[in-house]
Design an enzyme around this catalytic site. Structure first.
Site, PDB file in Angstrom:
ATOM      1  CB  THR A   1      -0.954   0.022   1.209  1.00  0.00           C
ATOM      2  OG1 THR A   1      -0.201   0.023   2.412  1.00  0.00           O
ATOM      3  CG2 THR A   1      -1.878  -1.181   1.187  1.00  0.00           C
ATOM      4  CG  ASP A   2      -0.775   4.681  -2.004  1.00  0.00           C
ATOM      5  OD1 ASP A   2      -1.568   4.679  -1.042  1.00  0.00           O
ATOM      6  OD2 ASP A   2      -1.121   4.953  -3.156  1.00  0.00           O
ATOM      7  CB  ALA A   3       1.420   7.958   1.701  1.00  0.00           C
ATOM      8  CG  MET A   4      -3.162   8.585  -0.644  1.00  0.00           C
ATOM      9  SD  MET A   4      -3.867   9.075  -2.237  1.00  0.00           S
ATOM     10  CE  MET A   4      -3.083   7.910  -3.349  1.00  0.00           C
TER      11      MET A   4
ATOM     12  CB  ILE B   1      -5.269   2.657  -2.000  1.00  0.00           C
ATOM     13  CG1 ILE B   1      -4.426   3.721  -2.698  1.00  0.00           C
ATOM     14  CG2 ILE B   1      -6.454   3.300  -1.303  1.00  0.00           C
ATOM     15  CD1 ILE B   1      -5.168   4.454  -3.807  1.00  0.00           C
TER      16      ILE B   1
END
Length: 143
Positions: A27-30, A32
């Site tokens: 996942t990324d910083a958001m 997702i």
């Protein structure tokens, strides 16, 4: 461009499915799934599909063959998130003497999240183009 398949949005249109739990590292910083990870999901499902139909990728290599990805297409419809169990539905969508296309549908529960297609060639272990195995062309013509 060799891509000629439109992925179906219906899970039942796909021959096989493979479930994967989304790891935090994907996942990324958001929160997702990072877009690059979907290709890894496709590969994992494709390898599982080949084993399921009795032609594991290890046998391809033992026979002196590789199936490099020549093209890929993804359409992100809804994001996948950490700890969700995604189901990758996959089917052998088309084949010629030299290339084959795999179609993918990614769902969570029954919600469509992503669709995609990968186009593959066939080479020797030395990287020289060669024809697809006859069983693969036959399987595609049955679909």
């Amino acid at each position: 461009m060799r891509l000629s398949v439109e992925p179906s949005l219906r899970p039942d249109d796909h021959e096989f499915h493979h479930s994967i739990r989304v790891r935090f590292v994907e996942t990324d910083a958001m929160g997702i799934v990072h877009h690059s990870n979907y290709l890894a999901y496709f590969e994992e499902a494709r390898v599982a599909f080949l084993a399921h139909i009795g032609h594991p990728f290890t046998d391809w290599r033992a026979d002196g063959l590789e199936s490099p990805v020549l093209e890929s297409f993804l359409q992100y419809r809804q994001p996948c998130r950490f700890d969700e169990v995604v189901t990758v539905h996959v089917t052998l969508a088309a084949a010629t003497r030299a290339t084959f296309q795999m179609s993918y549908l990614v769902t969570v529960d029954d919600e469509v999240r992503t669709t995609g297609v990968t186009v593959h060639g066939c080479t020797t272990l030395e990287g020289r183009p060669t024809r697809l195995p006859a069983w693969l062309v036959e399987l595609a013509s049955e679909s």
